[in-house]
Design a protein around this motif. Structure first.
Motif, PDB file in Angstrom:
ATOM      1  N   ILE A 149       0.841  -1.204   0.000  1.00 16.97           N
ATOM      2  CA  ILE A 149       0.000   0.000   0.000  1.00 16.97           C
ATOM      3  C   ILE A 149       0.874   1.252   0.000  1.00 16.97           C
ATOM      4  CG2 ILE A 149      -1.809   1.249   1.239  1.00 16.97           C
ATOM      5  CD1 ILE A 149      -2.680  -1.441   0.036  1.00 16.97           C
ATOM      6  N   ALA A 150       1.925   1.257   0.818  1.00 18.44           N
ATOM      7  CA  ALA A 150       2.809   2.422   0.885  1.00 18.44           C
ATOM      8  C   ALA A 150       3.536   2.624  -0.434  1.00 18.44           C
ATOM      9  CB  ALA A 150       3.811   2.246   2.029  1.00 18.44           C
ATOM     10  N   VAL A 151       4.050   1.554  -1.019  1.00 17.77           N
ATOM     11  CA  VAL A 151       4.781   1.660  -2.284  1.00 17.77           C
ATOM     12  C   VAL A 151       3.853   2.157  -3.386  1.00 17.77           C
ATOM     13  CG1 VAL A 151       6.004   0.352  -4.056  1.00 17.77           C
ATOM     14  CG2 VAL A 151       6.455  -0.095  -1.650  1.00 17.77           C
ATOM     15  N   LEU A 152       2.656   1.592  -3.470  1.00 17.83           N
ATOM     16  CA  LEU A 152       1.726   2.007  -4.518  1.00 17.83           C
ATOM     17  C   LEU A 152       1.249   3.441  -4.311  1.00 17.83           C
ATOM     18  CD1 LEU A 152      -0.269  -1.299  -4.932  1.00 17.83           C
ATOM     19  CD2 LEU A 152       1.619  -0.430  -6.308  1.00 17.83           C
ATOM     20  N   SER A 153       1.140   3.855  -3.050  1.00 20.68           N
ATOM     21  CA  SER A 153       0.764   5.233  -2.762  1.00 20.68           C
ATOM     22  C   SER A 153       1.841   6.202  -3.246  1.00 20.68           C
ATOM     23  CB  SER A 153       0.535   5.399  -1.258  1.00 20.68           C
ATOM     24  OG  SER A 153       0.313   6.742  -0.944  1.00 20.68           O
ATOM     25  N   VAL A 154       3.100   5.846  -3.000  1.00 26.40           N
ATOM     26  CA  VAL A 154       4.196   6.691  -3.473  1.00 26.40           C
ATOM     27  C   VAL A 154       4.195   6.757  -5.002  1.00 26.40           C
ATOM     28  CG1 VAL A 154       6.720   6.854  -3.621  1.00 26.40           C
ATOM     29  CG2 VAL A 154       5.630   6.357  -1.432  1.00 26.40           C
ATOM     30  N   LEU A 155       4.001   5.606  -5.658  1.00 25.25           N
ATOM     31  CA  LEU A 155       3.970   5.595  -7.121  1.00 25.25           C
ATOM     32  C   LEU A 155       2.803   6.413  -7.667  1.00 25.25           C
ATOM     33  CD1 LEU A 155       4.942   1.901  -7.939  1.00 25.25           C
ATOM     34  CD2 LEU A 155       6.351   3.955  -8.154  1.00 25.25           C
ATOM     35  N   SER A 156       1.653   6.326  -7.006  1.00 25.60           N
ATOM     36  CA  SER A 156       0.494   7.117  -7.447  1.00 25.60           C
ATOM     37  C   SER A 156       0.767   8.606  -7.284  1.00 25.60           C
ATOM     38  CB  SER A 156      -0.745   6.722  -6.654  1.00 25.60           C
ATOM     39  OG  SER A 156      -1.115   5.408  -6.961  1.00 25.60           O
ATOM     40  N   ASN A 157       1.430   8.987  -6.189  1.00 26.10           N
ATOM     41  CA  ASN A 157       1.764  10.402  -5.979  1.00 26.10           C
ATOM     42  C   ASN A 157       2.778  10.903  -6.997  1.00 26.10           C
ATOM     43  OD1 ASN A 157       0.033  10.639  -3.819  1.00 26.10           O
ATOM     44  ND2 ASN A 157       1.610  10.238  -2.288  1.00 26.10           N
ATOM     45  N   MET A 158       3.561   9.989  -7.567  1.00 25.30           N
ATOM     46  CA  MET A 158       4.520  10.371  -8.606  1.00 25.30           C
ATOM     47  C   MET A 158       3.851  10.479  -9.970  1.00 25.30           C
ATOM     48  SD  MET A 158       7.768   8.048  -7.424  1.00 25.30           S
ATOM     49  CE  MET A 158       8.596   8.252  -8.976  1.00 25.30           C
ATOM     50  N   GLY A 159       2.559  10.169 -10.050  1.00 31.73           N
ATOM     51  CA  GLY A 159       1.823  10.315 -11.299  1.00 31.73           C
ATOM     52  C   GLY A 159       1.691   9.042 -12.113  1.00 31.73           C
ATOM     53  N   MET A 160       2.075   7.911 -11.557  1.00 28.71           N
ATOM     54  CA  MET A 160       1.945   6.652 -12.287  1.00 28.71           C
ATOM     55  C   MET A 160       0.542   6.093 -12.111  1.00 28.71           C
ATOM     56  SD  MET A 160       5.471   4.664 -11.725  1.00 28.71           S
ATOM     57  CE  MET A 160       7.019   5.413 -12.105  1.00 28.71           C
ATOM     58  N   SER A 161       0.093   5.371 -13.142  1.00 26.80           N
ATOM     59  CA  SER A 161      -1.232   4.760 -13.066  1.00 26.80           C
ATOM     60  C   SER A 161      -1.083   3.247 -13.064  1.00 26.80           C
ATOM     61  CB  SER A 161      -2.097   5.205 -14.244  1.00 26.80           C
ATOM     62  OG  SER A 161      -1.608   4.636 -15.433  1.00 26.80           O
ATOM     63  N   HIS A 162      -2.196   2.562 -12.901  1.00 22.42           N
ATOM     64  CA  HIS A 162      -2.165   1.098 -12.835  1.00 22.42           C
ATOM     65  C   HIS A 162      -1.841   0.445 -14.174  1.00 22.42           C
ATOM     66  CE1 HIS A 162      -6.252   1.906 -14.182  1.00 22.42           C
ATOM     67  NE2 HIS A 162      -6.268   0.676 -14.666  1.00 22.42           N
ATOM     68  N   THR A 163      -1.733   1.235 -15.229  1.00 13.82           N
ATOM     69  CA  THR A 163      -1.378   0.677 -16.533  1.00 13.82           C
ATOM     70  C   THR A 163       0.128   0.738 -16.805  1.00 13.82           C
ATOM     71  OG1 THR A 163      -1.807   2.816 -17.573  1.00 13.82           O
ATOM     72  CG2 THR A 163      -3.624   1.218 -17.535  1.00 13.82           C
ATOM     73  N   ASP A 164       0.881   1.489 -16.005  1.00 15.61           N
ATOM     74  CA  ASP A 164       2.337   1.560 -16.178  1.00 15.61           C
ATOM     75  C   ASP A 164       2.970   0.239 -15.762  1.00 15.61           C
ATOM     76  OD1 ASP A 164       2.329   4.221 -17.063  1.00 15.61           O
ATOM     77  OD2 ASP A 164       2.318   4.971 -14.999  1.00 15.61           O
ATOM     78  N   SER A 165       3.934  -0.207 -16.557  1.00 20.34           N
ATOM     79  CA  SER A 165       4.519  -1.533 -16.299  1.00 20.34           C
ATOM     80  C   SER A 165       5.253  -1.587 -14.967  1.00 20.34           C
ATOM     81  CB  SER A 165       5.450  -1.934 -17.443  1.00 20.34           C
ATOM     82  OG  SER A 165       6.494  -1.006 -17.584  1.00 20.34           O
ATOM     83  N   ILE A 166       5.931  -0.528 -14.563  1.00 17.02           N
ATOM     84  CA  ILE A 166       6.648  -0.549 -13.279  1.00 17.02           C
ATOM     85  C   ILE A 166       5.669  -0.675 -12.120  1.00 17.02           C
ATOM     86  CG2 ILE A 166       6.758   1.969 -13.008  1.00 17.02           C
ATOM     87  CD1 ILE A 166       9.572  -0.418 -12.058  1.00 17.02           C
TER      88      ILE A 166
END
Length: 195
Positions: free
Chosen positions: A51-68
């Protein structure tokens, strides 16, 4: 799978080494923690919080379609499951009368793989049976019943694995993958087809 498995093992051993050697160095201030107990602690603490990692990635502007995003999400889910299987395996070594020799290590390794692959098998089997159920019951249920049955198919592998001492988390993740490929995938395909 490689990131989750190798990363969890490496993090477990590094954490166990630090905890064990740290308590040896602080001998006068605290009791020395045996290496097996340090390994059990390392297995618990080595799994990352998805949850924490995905929250950080979402705050960086990544979406669930990005491969990373997808790779880290899958790795985090499997990492949790592997950490729990590793912890359950190491708990067997906490017996004071157990002598840790090559036979005990081989037994622990076999136990780890039986729990991991057994949980995976239960999850995939539950996903396949759930897929067959939804295929057979297509257009026969109300939406509320369909959602309730979806949750039942998610809980079934967890309780089966928990009852035999395996990892319910690995089983639920495997069920989710199987049902996502067939139940959700087929549903999305039928919605996108022109009428």
């Amino acid at each position: 799978l490689i990131y989750a498995f190798c990363g969890t093992l490496i993090a477990t051993f590094i954490t166990a080494f630090i905890v064990h050697k740290g308590t040896v160095m602080l001998r006068g201030l605290c009791e020395t923690i045996p290496f097996v107990e340090s390994l059990a602690y390392g297995a618990l603490i080595s799994s990352i919080d998805p949850i924490a990692v995905l929250s950080v990635l979402s705050n960086m502007g990544m979406s669930h379609t990005d491969s990373i995003y997808v790779i880290i999400f899958g790795e985090a889910l499997l990492n949790d499951g592997i950490a729990i299987v590793l912890f359950e395996t190491l708990v067997h070594f906490l017996d004071e009368s157990l002598v840790i020799d090559m036979e005990a290590i081989i037994s622990g390794t076999i136990h780890f793989f039986v729990v991991a692959f057994g949980s995976l098998f239960v999850g995939v089997a539950s996903g396949v049976v759930g897929t067959c159920y939804f295929w057979l019951m297509q257009d026969c249920q109300t939406p509320v019943v369909e959602v309730m049955m979806f949750f039942c198919w998610a809980f079934t592998p967890y309780y089966i694995c928990d009852g035999v001492g395996w990892s319910g988390i690995v089983a639920v993740v495997a069920t989710g993958f199987a049902m996502d490929l067939f139940v959700v995938g087929e549903h999305n395909k039928s919605e996108s087809e022109p009428s």
